[in-house]
Design an enzyme around this catalytic site. Structure first.
Site, PDB file in Angstrom:
ATOM      1  CB  CYS A   1      -0.980  -0.024   1.171  1.00 27.77           C
ATOM      2  SG  CYS A   1      -2.322   1.179   0.981  1.00 27.77           S
TER       3      CYS A   1
ATOM      4  CG  HIS B   1      -3.915  -3.255   2.674  1.00 30.57           C
ATOM      5  ND1 HIS B   1      -2.957  -2.912   3.592  1.00 30.57           N
ATOM      6  CD2 HIS B   1      -4.501  -2.097   2.268  1.00 30.57           C
ATOM      7  CE1 HIS B   1      -2.949  -1.595   3.752  1.00 30.57           C
ATOM      8  NE2 HIS B   1      -3.875  -1.076   2.962  1.00 30.57           N
TER       9      HIS B   1
ATOM     10  CD  GLU C   1      -1.990  -6.137   4.931  1.00 27.06           C
ATOM     11  OE1 GLU C   1      -2.187  -4.956   5.260  1.00 27.06           O
ATOM     12  OE2 GLU C   1      -1.471  -6.462   3.830  1.00 27.06           O
TER      13      GLU C   1
END
Length: 212
Positions: free
Chosen positions: A82, A192, A194
């Site tokens: 990001c 992202h 994650e």
């Protein structure tokens, strides 16, 4: 098993990245400086917040030089996420009210520009799930199906690369959005991983097995 240094420069959220690394079965070490990076096999640079604030924190802590040693000299694989991906660029126009662009790490020949979608109904920030189109092969996308390339985005700025060969994947949000960049042992994702459930974990796992 990879030993992963997750860089914490004071304004980024590292917890979800650490959880994802550990979920993939690897060791995660959160570091504020050279300790951790020297012993790591892989490095992750997460990022949230404003470009200028992040770069000030990074420079104040000497992390720009530490990253240069670990990534450029030692050749350790780097994943920047990001805002972290945007920090790889040469400059950013974010909050550059006086016309002077903020200087980035300069690890990718690129500049960061505000999103300006052609459709006025599209809101900024670009927030939510979006599909990416793979432009070329890369180890972080190995064995990933085209139907499994949906990731979670939250951003108002995007990278514009000088060399199109550095762009691995793009999304569309009223304009082309650089979603994945890669050069040598460096890779960045505007989204992202994650927070991107199965597709993000698969990409993260590919990165942690990557030995360029």
């Amino acid at each position: 098993m990879a030993r992963v240094a997750i860089i914490d420069y004071g304004i980024n959220n590292v917890r979800s990245v650490r959880n994802a690394v550990e979920y993939c079965g690897h060791e995660a070490v959160v570091t504020h400086g050279n300790d951790g990076i020297a012993d790591a096999s892989h490095i992750i640079l997460p990022g949230v917040g404003a470009f200028g604030d992040a770069m000030k924190k990074i420079r104040d802590r000497g992390l720009d030089e530490i990253l240069a040693r670990g990534v450029c000299e030692a050749g350790k694989p780097l994943l920047a996420v990001c805002l972290g991906m945007q920090l790889l660029a040469k400059t950013s126009e974010e909050h550059a009210d006086d016309g002077e662009f903020f200087q980035g790490l300069g690890l990718i020949e690129a500049d960061v520009r505000r999103l300006r979608p052609k459709d006025p109904d599209l809101k900024i920030p670009h927030m939510g799930w979006n599909n990416i189109t793979k432009l070329r092969e890369h180890p972080i996308l190995v064995n990933m199906r085209e139907t499994n390339l949906a990731f979670y985005f939250v951003h108002s700025f995007a990278m514009s690369c000088e060399n199109e060969d550095d762009v691995v994947g793009r999304a569309t949000y009223g304009q082309d959005v650089t979603a994945i960049v890669a050069r040598d042992n460096i890779v960045g994702t505007q989204f992202h991983p994650e927070k991107s459930q199965d597709s993000g974990i698969e990409l993260m796992s590919n990165f942690l097995q990557w030995n360029p």
